[in-house]
Design a protein around this motif. Structure first.
Motif, PDB file in Angstrom:
ATOM      1  N   ALA A 250       0.830  -1.205   0.000  1.00 20.17           N
ATOM      2  CA  ALA A 250       0.000   0.000   0.000  1.00 20.17           C
ATOM      3  C   ALA A 250       0.868   1.260   0.000  1.00 20.17           C
ATOM      4  O   ALA A 250       0.599   2.218  -0.739  1.00 20.17           O
ATOM      5  N   TYR A 251       1.923   1.254   0.813  1.00 19.86           N
ATOM      6  CA  TYR A 251       2.807   2.428   0.877  1.00 19.86           C
ATOM      7  C   TYR A 251       3.582   2.610  -0.427  1.00 19.86           C
ATOM      8  O   TYR A 251       3.638   3.708  -0.996  1.00 19.86           O
ATOM      9  N   VAL A 252       4.202   1.537  -0.895  1.00 15.59           N
ATOM     10  CA  VAL A 252       5.069   1.639  -2.068  1.00 15.59           C
ATOM     11  C   VAL A 252       4.259   1.977  -3.319  1.00 15.59           C
ATOM     12  O   VAL A 252       4.730   2.709  -4.201  1.00 15.59           O
ATOM     13  N   SER A 253       3.026   1.456  -3.402  1.00 11.90           N
ATOM     14  CA  SER A 253       2.207   1.774  -4.576  1.00 11.90           C
ATOM     15  C   SER A 253       1.937   3.276  -4.672  1.00 11.90           C
ATOM     16  O   SER A 253       1.893   3.840  -5.772  1.00 11.90           O
ATOM     17  N   GLU A 254       1.767   3.908  -3.523  1.00 13.49           N
ATOM     18  CA  GLU A 254       1.537   5.355  -3.545  1.00 13.49           C
ATOM     19  C   GLU A 254       2.796   6.114  -3.966  1.00 13.49           C
ATOM     20  O   GLU A 254       2.713   7.162  -4.617  1.00 13.49           O
ATOM     21  N   VAL A 255       3.954   5.606  -3.588  1.00 14.61           N
ATOM     22  CA  VAL A 255       5.209   6.230  -4.022  1.00 14.61           C
ATOM     23  C   VAL A 255       5.342   6.133  -5.549  1.00 14.61           C
ATOM     24  O   VAL A 255       5.667   7.115  -6.222  1.00 14.61           O
ATOM     25  N   ILE A 256       5.060   4.940  -6.083  1.00 18.06           N
ATOM     26  CA  ILE A 256       5.154   4.755  -7.530  1.00 18.06           C
ATOM     27  C   ILE A 256       4.100   5.600  -8.245  1.00 18.06           C
ATOM     28  O   ILE A 256       4.365   6.217  -9.285  1.00 18.06           O
ATOM     29  N   ARG A 257       2.898   5.640  -7.684  1.00 21.23           N
ATOM     30  CA  ARG A 257       1.839   6.449  -8.309  1.00 21.23           C
ATOM     31  C   ARG A 257       2.211   7.930  -8.340  1.00 21.23           C
ATOM     32  O   ARG A 257       1.960   8.625  -9.337  1.00 21.23           O
ATOM     33  N   SER A 258       2.845   8.407  -7.262  1.00 26.12           N
ATOM     34  CA  SER A 258       3.271   9.811  -7.274  1.00 26.12           C
ATOM     35  C   SER A 258       4.312  10.055  -8.357  1.00 26.12           C
ATOM     36  O   SER A 258       4.329  11.118  -8.985  1.00 26.12           O
TER      37      SER A 258
END
Length: 298
Positions: A176-184
């Motif tokens: 969940a955390y890393v997906s948001e980093v990639i999405r940003s």
């Protein structure tokens, strides 16, 4: 640099016997003196501050007790082999978790950034997933999966080892955390890049694979390394399920003698791994900032 540019033409026109002026030499000497003063001031202030802290600790009345309880060198060396065996399990679980986190987080990020109407329900599910597992403390997720899955009595899954269940909890949370980093990172790519790629005839998938993702991943390398360092530390949380990893092994050794030196030993092992990774993160971040400044995008 082209000779057509003003600086290139000036450099080409400069005579070979060129020497800096007295004003330039004085300015360089002033800069060297200023840098030397900074180094001296930093060194003196560091010695004073660190020396004061060390002196305060060493002269305290309880230091002999703390030294014998937490910093017993001979006992620390004797427990290193046992703790190292547990710490190797930490490193193994981090490697396995990283692979699955990379896969899951990439799928989540691509789903959330997709504009396809057919993927609308999946975008909603991905959003709910990220909101839930970013909002729950990781320790509770470990408890829920580590004790909840076996209680369901599902075939194969409920009988999995606690180390596997703990790793699954780490993967679920960190995805969940890393997906948001990639999405940003994906959202930081200017829309003109997509438009240019589409005007060249690339499909949406090719645009994402060849144009957007390379730029997005390059921009989020520092925060991804930061998350990796956090994962390396958080893997010890699965010890609450009974997994005998580094911290749990240190707890066992400490309970035998009521000496807490094993905790210091395992802390040193974590530092040996995390400090170089932290410096690497700083170096990558500095390079990223320098590159963005050079491109005028910072």
């Amino acid at each position: 640099m082209s000779l057509d540019s003003p600086s290139g033409a000036a450099r080409a026109a400069a005579p070979e016997d060129w020497a800096p002026s007295e004003h330039e030499l004085a300015r360089r000497a002033a800069r060297r003196a200023q840098n030397l003063r900074r180094v001296v001031v930093a060194g003196v202030s560091s010695v004073v501050v660190i020396g004061a802290i060390v002196g305060l600790v060493l002269t305290s009345s309880g230091w002999p007790v703390v030294q014998s309880t937490f910093f017993d060198v001979s006992y620390g060396w004797s427990v290193v082999p046992a703790i190292w065996e547990g710490f190797k399990l930490d490193l193994l679980l981090v490697v396995v978790s990283t692979v699955f986190i990379a896969i899951m987080s990439m799928l989540l990020a691509l789903t959330r950034t997709s504009r396809s109407a057919a993927l609308a329900p999946f975008r909603g599910l991905a959003t709910v997933y990220v909101d839930i597992f970013r909002g729950i403390p990781i320790l509770l997720v470990i408890y829920l999966i580590g004790f909840g899955i076996p209680a369901l009595d599902l075939p194969v899954i409920s009988g999995a080892d606690v180390a596997v269940l703990g790793t699954a909890a780490l993967v679920v949370t960190y995805s969940a955390y890393v997906s948001e980093v990639i999405r940003s990172g994906v959202l930081s790519v200017h829309p003109s890049q997509r438009a240019a790629a589409r005007s060249l005839g690339l499909s949406p998938g090719q645009t994402m694979r060849h144009v957007v993702m390379p730029q997005a991943l390059r921009r989020v390398v520092p925060p991804l390394l930061n998350d990796f360092v956090s994962l390396l530390k958080d893997v010890s949380l699965i010890s609450v399920l009974g997994v005998v990893e580094g911290v749990r092994q240190a707890q066992i050794e400490a309970s035998l003698t009521f000496n807490y030196t094993p905790y210091v030993v395992v802390a040193v092992m974590f530092l040996i791994v995390t400090v170089p990774l932290t410096r690497l993160t700083d170096w990558v971040l500095a390079r990223s900032i320098a590159r963005q400044n050079a491109q005028g995008t910072a």
